[in-house]
Design a protein around this motif. Structure first.
Motif, mmCIF file in Angstrom:
data_model
loop_
_atom_site.group_PDB
_atom_site.id
_atom_site.type_symbol
_atom_site.label_atom_id
_atom_site.label_comp_id
_atom_site.label_asym_id
_atom_site.label_seq_id
_atom_site.Cartn_x
_atom_site.Cartn_y
_atom_site.Cartn_z
ATOM 1 N N ARG A 1 13.326 6.313 2.075
ATOM 2 C CA ARG A 1 13.462 7.682 2.539
ATOM 3 C C ARG A 1 12.362 8.132 3.486
ATOM 4 O O ARG A 1 12.587 8.977 4.356
ATOM 5 N N SER A 2 11.137 7.608 3.339
ATOM 6 C CA SER A 2 10.038 8.106 4.168
ATOM 7 C C SER A 2 9.233 6.999 4.851
ATOM 8 O O SER A 2 8.285 7.286 5.581
ATOM 9 N N GLY A 3 9.602 5.742 4.600
ATOM 10 C CA GLY A 3 8.855 4.627 5.187
ATOM 11 C C GLY A 3 7.508 4.404 4.522
ATOM 12 O O GLY A 3 6.688 3.625 5.021
ATOM 13 N N THR A 4 7.268 5.076 3.390
ATOM 14 C CA THR A 4 5.983 4.965 2.698
ATOM 15 C C THR A 4 5.949 3.723 1.816
ATOM 16 O O THR A 4 6.830 3.531 0.972
ATOM 17 N N GLU A 5 4.933 2.906 2.007
ATOM 18 C CA GLU A 5 4.723 1.736 1.152
ATOM 19 C C GLU A 5 3.413 1.910 0.395
ATOM 20 O O GLU A 5 2.365 2.139 1.004
ATOM 21 N N VAL A 6 3.483 1.803 -0.914
ATOM 22 C CA VAL A 6 2.276 1.879 -1.731
ATOM 23 C C VAL A 6 1.601 0.517 -1.692
ATOM 24 O O VAL A 6 2.183 -0.492 -2.067
#
Length: 236
Positions: free
Chosen positions: A172-177
């Motif tokens: 959804r946001s391209g965020t990778e932890v």
């Protein structure tokens, strides 16, 4: 049966018999095994021999002695490498188990100044609070509480019972932890936590507090995990 004329000590033979019964599933996790006196009678050996065999199984982690209750087959422990930042779902996959979730709460709450500073959102007022009960093969293992900034408010409409939160964030946001800072403590189960994890009130639990960061080194969420430590093994 035991070979009393063989070169292998009787306690080692008895250990191997019990070990095979455990590993084959003949003896089930958390099942109480016979006392050392009864084992000695069953296999026609001395109590000292039976005790040596059981102590070897304890050293291997296959059984555990509980004071005043007896000796029990140890429940399987799941391994998690703390040097890696991966989702609960991925940890389960690596352990050959099936991850599950039950959404307990998902709501916007007012945040204190310290929380907003840790999320690097000092100008905001509200955050998204998500609490889930996590399962391994249908057994409750972890109570997971995460706090997100409003930037991730889309999570409130996602299927958090059946999808990996890490996967949703990426999609959804391209965020990778990619990294996190953690502290680990021991705590005792409250009445509510005991009911959720199906353990006794006051049982020892692992408490992991963390801040998860993206590949851009930006805070993604503040996390708290309350873990049934009897079922988890951590490596570094």
């Amino acid at each position: 049966m035991l070979d009393k004329n063989g070169i292998i000590p009787l306690y080692k033979q008895l250990q191997e018999i019990l070990k095979k019964q455990i590993q084959s599933g003949e003896r089930k996790p958390r099942e109480k095994i016979s006392s050392e006196i009864n084992l000695a009678k069953e296999f026609d050996v001395s109590v000292i021999t039976a005790r040596k065999a059981v102590n070897l199984l304890v050293e291997e982690g296959l059984v555990e002695k509980k004071q005043g209750k007896g000796t029990f087959i140890a429940a399987q422990k799941y391994t998690r490498n703390l040097s890696q930042v991966i989702s609960f779902s991925e940890v389960c996959r690596l352990n050959g188990t099936i991850a599950g979730s039950q959404l307990l709460e998902c709501k916007f709450i007012n945040a204190d100044k310290k929380t907003l500073e840790r999320l690097e959102r000092p100008q905001e007022e509200k955050v998204l609070y998500i609490e889930r009960l996590r399962f391994v093969d249908d057994e409750p293992i972890v109570i997971e509480k995460n706090i997100f900034s409003i930037a991730y408010s889309f999570l409130i409409n996602e299927d958090l019972d059946n999808e990996s939160m890490f996967d949703i964030l990426k999609k959804r946001s391209g965020t990778e932890v990619s990294m996190s800072s953690r502290t680990i403590e021991i705590c005792r189960a409250t009445q509510k936590e005991a009911q959720q994890l199906k353990i006794s009130k006051g049982a020892p639990l692992l408490l992991i507090k963390s801040i998860a960061y993206s590949t851009e080194n930006k805070p993604v969420f503040i996390g708290t995990q309350i873990i049934n430590g009897e079922r988890y093994r951590f490596t570094m």
